[in-house]
Design a protein around this motif. Structure first.
Motif, mmCIF file in Angstrom:
data_model
loop_
_atom_site.group_PDB
_atom_site.id
_atom_site.type_symbol
_atom_site.label_atom_id
_atom_site.label_comp_id
_atom_site.label_asym_id
_atom_site.label_seq_id
_atom_site.Cartn_x
_atom_site.Cartn_y
_atom_site.Cartn_z
ATOM 1 N N ILE A 54 40.893 29.539 -6.669
ATOM 2 C CA ILE A 54 40.491 29.424 -5.427
ATOM 3 C C ILE A 54 41.078 28.383 -4.778
ATOM 4 C CG2 ILE A 54 38.157 28.979 -4.143
ATOM 5 C CD1 ILE A 54 36.901 30.758 -6.182
ATOM 6 N N THR A 55 41.035 27.192 -5.684
ATOM 7 C CA THR A 55 41.950 25.825 -5.126
ATOM 8 C C THR A 55 43.268 26.104 -4.397
ATOM 9 O OG1 THR A 55 40.371 24.506 -6.531
ATOM 10 C CG2 THR A 55 42.364 23.485 -5.442
ATOM 11 N N LYS A 56 43.788 26.951 -5.150
ATOM 12 C CA LYS A 56 45.408 27.074 -4.822
ATOM 13 C C LYS A 56 45.221 27.983 -3.323
ATOM 14 C CE LYS A 56 47.698 27.346 -9.361
ATOM 15 N NZ LYS A 56 48.638 26.380 -8.935
ATOM 16 N N ALA A 57 44.461 28.925 -3.376
ATOM 17 C CA ALA A 57 44.115 29.815 -2.320
ATOM 18 C C ALA A 57 43.609 28.884 -1.013
ATOM 19 C CB ALA A 57 43.204 30.991 -2.465
ATOM 20 N N ALA A 58 42.808 28.057 -1.271
ATOM 21 C CA ALA A 58 42.399 27.230 -0.224
ATOM 22 C C ALA A 58 43.561 26.327 0.183
ATOM 23 C CB ALA A 58 41.292 26.504 -0.638
ATOM 24 N N GLU A 59 44.313 25.590 -0.576
ATOM 25 C CA GLU A 59 45.221 24.756 -0.389
ATOM 26 C C GLU A 59 46.340 25.712 0.476
ATOM 27 O OE1 GLU A 59 44.715 21.710 -4.083
ATOM 28 O OE2 GLU A 59 46.101 23.001 -4.286
ATOM 29 N N SER A 60 46.516 26.823 0.284
ATOM 30 C CA SER A 60 47.550 27.780 0.747
ATOM 31 C C SER A 60 46.955 27.949 2.300
ATOM 32 C CB SER A 60 47.846 29.034 0.260
ATOM 33 O OG SER A 60 48.311 28.640 -1.091
ATOM 34 N N GLY A 61 45.792 27.619 2.500
ATOM 35 C CA GLY A 61 45.256 27.790 4.071
ATOM 36 C C GLY A 61 44.370 29.178 4.183
ATOM 37 N N TYR A 62 43.897 29.767 2.976
ATOM 38 C CA TYR A 62 43.281 31.025 3.219
ATOM 39 C C TYR A 62 41.753 30.623 3.469
ATOM 40 C CZ TYR A 62 41.797 35.667 1.990
ATOM 41 O OH TYR A 62 41.187 36.965 2.142
ATOM 42 N N ALA A 63 41.102 30.937 4.580
ATOM 43 C CA ALA A 63 39.875 30.386 4.970
ATOM 44 C C ALA A 63 38.566 30.847 4.117
ATOM 45 C CB ALA A 63 39.795 30.812 6.263
ATOM 46 N N HIS A 64 38.745 32.181 3.572
ATOM 47 C CA HIS A 64 37.553 32.708 2.760
ATOM 48 C C HIS A 64 37.596 31.637 1.442
ATOM 49 C CE1 HIS A 64 36.193 35.898 5.160
ATOM 50 N NE2 HIS A 64 37.872 36.256 5.184
ATOM 51 N N ALA A 65 38.958 31.413 1.073
ATOM 52 C CA ALA A 65 38.793 30.707 -0.300
ATOM 53 C C ALA A 65 38.396 29.034 -0.101
ATOM 54 C CB ALA A 65 40.220 30.530 -0.773
ATOM 55 N N GLN A 66 38.653 28.660 1.291
ATOM 56 C CA GLN A 66 38.251 27.259 1.405
ATOM 57 C C GLN A 66 36.811 27.252 1.518
ATOM 58 O OE1 GLN A 66 40.556 26.870 5.122
ATOM 59 N NE2 GLN A 66 42.193 25.953 4.185
ATOM 60 N N TYR A 67 36.114 28.287 2.255
ATOM 61 C CA TYR A 67 34.635 28.318 2.256
ATOM 62 C C TYR A 67 34.119 28.481 0.607
ATOM 63 C CZ TYR A 67 30.011 29.633 3.407
ATOM 64 O OH TYR A 67 28.544 29.903 3.551
ATOM 65 N N HIS A 68 34.600 29.123 -0.106
ATOM 66 C CA HIS A 68 34.035 29.440 -1.254
ATOM 67 C C HIS A 68 34.013 28.126 -2.178
ATOM 68 C CE1 HIS A 68 33.530 32.458 -4.987
ATOM 69 N NE2 HIS A 68 32.931 31.369 -4.878
ATOM 70 N N LEU A 69 35.609 27.403 -1.986
ATOM 71 C CA LEU A 69 35.541 26.229 -2.839
ATOM 72 C C LEU A 69 34.551 25.059 -1.977
ATOM 73 C CD1 LEU A 69 37.203 24.630 -4.575
ATOM 74 C CD2 LEU A 69 38.842 24.197 -2.842
ATOM 75 N N SER A 70 34.102 25.117 -0.896
ATOM 76 C CA SER A 70 33.168 24.193 -0.322
ATOM 77 C C SER A 70 32.000 24.404 -1.046
ATOM 78 C CB SER A 70 32.994 24.524 1.107
ATOM 79 O OG SER A 70 31.951 23.570 1.554
ATOM 80 N N LEU A 71 31.546 25.846 -1.326
ATOM 81 C CA LEU A 71 30.389 25.976 -1.888
ATOM 82 C C LEU A 71 30.358 25.432 -3.425
ATOM 83 C CD1 LEU A 71 29.415 29.398 -0.642
ATOM 84 C CD2 LEU A 71 28.784 27.281 0.421
ATOM 85 N N MET A 72 31.575 25.676 -3.999
ATOM 86 C CA MET A 72 31.574 25.124 -5.517
ATOM 87 C C MET A 72 31.454 23.767 -5.633
ATOM 88 S SD MET A 72 34.666 27.907 -6.835
ATOM 89 C CE MET A 72 34.367 27.435 -8.395
#
Length: 489
Positions: A326-344
């Motif tokens: 999820i971190t890798k996806a967030a760092e790649s700019g994927y917004a849904h992963a960024q939101y999920h990572l925030s919750l984590m």
């Protein structure tokens, strides 16, 4: 004096083809230009690593940039420039996720070309080369005409695929414009659809179908067009079969989508988590951000299932793997992963509780258009007494976007209250009344219980102000708001 393509070739010959292709598509097919920008960036990291005898430990572009950074082979401005190009490439691959217009995509593509040149200018002296003088040849619009000629007259499958991609990008943007217009007018415009998005989708499907037999990426797009009914009636089973075939041929997006089918189930594929993991891992290792995110979700769901089953030995590695992907996806700019990572980070599932990182990723997700994040950020801002005018303006825009793209009743209620109470620096009872009316259409039972007292409170507020003998213009607005509220009572 050399031109800009020769300038790039002088730095590294393996970069010139991607640069020339990116530049040629800027005006006609900016999405494809940005895909080539990403390919250029990927090859540039390989050039930088080879010249310093560095071996990459990951195929992921983000990881490669960071590995160059940690090895101190590039400085911080170069790291930022590479990440900026990587982000622009992501926008080209999935423009619909960023709600970008054709004009915005062209602007991003033009800027990316200029950013490439600035970066190579900076890197030239670092490789013991004298920086040559060069002239920039302006963008033209010949690529589109050349593509059409090759697609029609030469039956060139690559050109047919690219024409289809251009039409698909156009269709997605027209579709968004049409949906926005329908929300404003509250009624569909059949004539506009027939001449706009629907026609462009159908044309895109035609070219994908022509190229599909001999072009694997076109085969994938042909499957998607059948899945979503670009030419009318959807054919999900056949579409999914073509997508699976494209995945077997190595198409990254097809691998990601096939993995998703196995993760959640589809018309043709039942839930099989082992197969989901297999295909998602293949796509994730090839930098597909959506696959990274879904792979993280798979691990996260397995971890949650163990928690709910109250097993004696919970496999904590599942949560670690979820966090990694999820971190890798967030760092790649994927917004849904960024939101999920925030919750984590907020819950401590990404390590220890870290509210600063939770806020950072929440804001990143909101800026990239993730609707839940936008709503959360807007709500937090409206409840902050120290919020600046700029922050309040951004919160209002977020709420409008969440309403526009998500038909979200909570966002309608939030914005209605903010406009009625003057939280945004002004009072607009007409808009507030309209938003409550709209919220009623999309609200669940719990939200309806919230709307009812707000409705009566706003009507009381309007009547009270009318009694104070406002100006003629104010009175007209108040009476209109009262009319809206009275009709829906």
């Amino acid at each position: 004096m050399i031109n800009d393509i020769e300038f790039i070739e002088g730095f590294a010959s393996e970069l010139s083809e991607d640069y020339a292709s990116a530049k040629s598509y800027v005006r006609d097919i900016p999405t494809q230009a940005l895909v080539f920008v990403r390919s250029f960036t990927h090859k540039l990291t390989m050039v930088l690593a080879q010249r310093q005898q560095l071996h990459f430990s990951s195929p992921n572009l983000y990881d490669r940039i960071e590995q160059l950074n940690k090895a101190r082979l590039i400085d911080v401005p170069t790291v930022r420039a590479l990440h900026r190009l990587r982000g622009d490439g992501n926008r080209g691959a999935h423009p619909e996720k960023y709600h970008l217009t054709q004009e915005q995509l062209i602007a991003i593509a033009e800027k990316s070309i200029k950013n490439i040149l600035q970066l190579i200018e900076k890197l030239y002296p670092q490789f013991n080369k004298n920086l040559p003088e060069y002239r920039f040849v302006e963008f033209d619009s010949l690529a589109g005409r050349d593509l059409c000629y090759r697609a029609v007259m030469q039956n060139d499958v690559e050109a047919q695929y690219l024409v289809g991609m251009s039409l698909k990008a156009k269709a997605l943007m027209l579709q968004e414009q049409e949906q926005a217009l329908e929300r404003v007018t509250d009624k569909p415009n059949k004539d506009a659809k027939e001449q706009g998005a629907e026609q462009s989708f159908a044309q895109a499907a035609h070219w994908f179908a022509l190229a599909a037999e001999h072009h694997h990426q076109a085969l994938y797009e042909h499957g998607v067009s059948l899945l979503h009914g670009y030419q009318g009636q959807a054919q999900p089973q056949q579409g999914e079969q073509f997508i699976a075939e494209a995945a077997e041929h190595g198409v990254i997006d097809a691998k990601a989508l096939l993995g998703y089918f196995y993760l959640v189930g589809s018309h043709e594929f039942e839930v099989e988590l082992d197969k989901a993991k297999h295909w998602l891992e293949l796509a994730a290792k090839q930098e597909n951000a959506e696959a990274m995110s879904n792979l993280g979700v798979l691990y996260y769901q397995q971890y949650q299932q163990q928690l709910q089953s109250e097993l004696d030995n919970i496999d904590s590695s599942l949560l670690r793997e979820a966090s990694v992907w999820i971190t890798k996806a967030a760092e790649s700019g994927y917004a849904h992963a960024q939101y999920h990572l925030s919750l984590m980070f907020e819950s401590g599932e990404a390590g220890e509780v870290d509210n600063d990182k939770a806020d950072y990723w929440l804001n990143e997700a909101a800026q990239h258009g993730q609707l839940d994040a936008m709503l959360r950020c807007a709500s937090d801002t409206l409840n902050c007494e120290q919020a600046t005018k700029e922050e309040l303006a951004r919160a209002e825009q977020y709420l409008h976007d969440v309403i526009r793209y998500g038909h979200n009743a909570t966002a309608m209620i939030e914005l209605s209250v903010a406009l009625a109470d003057g939280m945004l620096g002004r009072i607009d009872v007409v808009q507030s009344a309209y938003l409550l009316t709209l919220a009623k259409q999309y609200a669940n039972q719990e939200q309806l219980h919230v709307i009812e007292p707000l409705w009566h409170s706003l009507l009381t507020q309007v009547n009270s102000v009318i009694e104070l003998n406002p100006s003629e213009q104010e009175l007209k607005a108040l009476q209109y708001a009262k009319e809206i509220l009275s009709q829906e009572s």
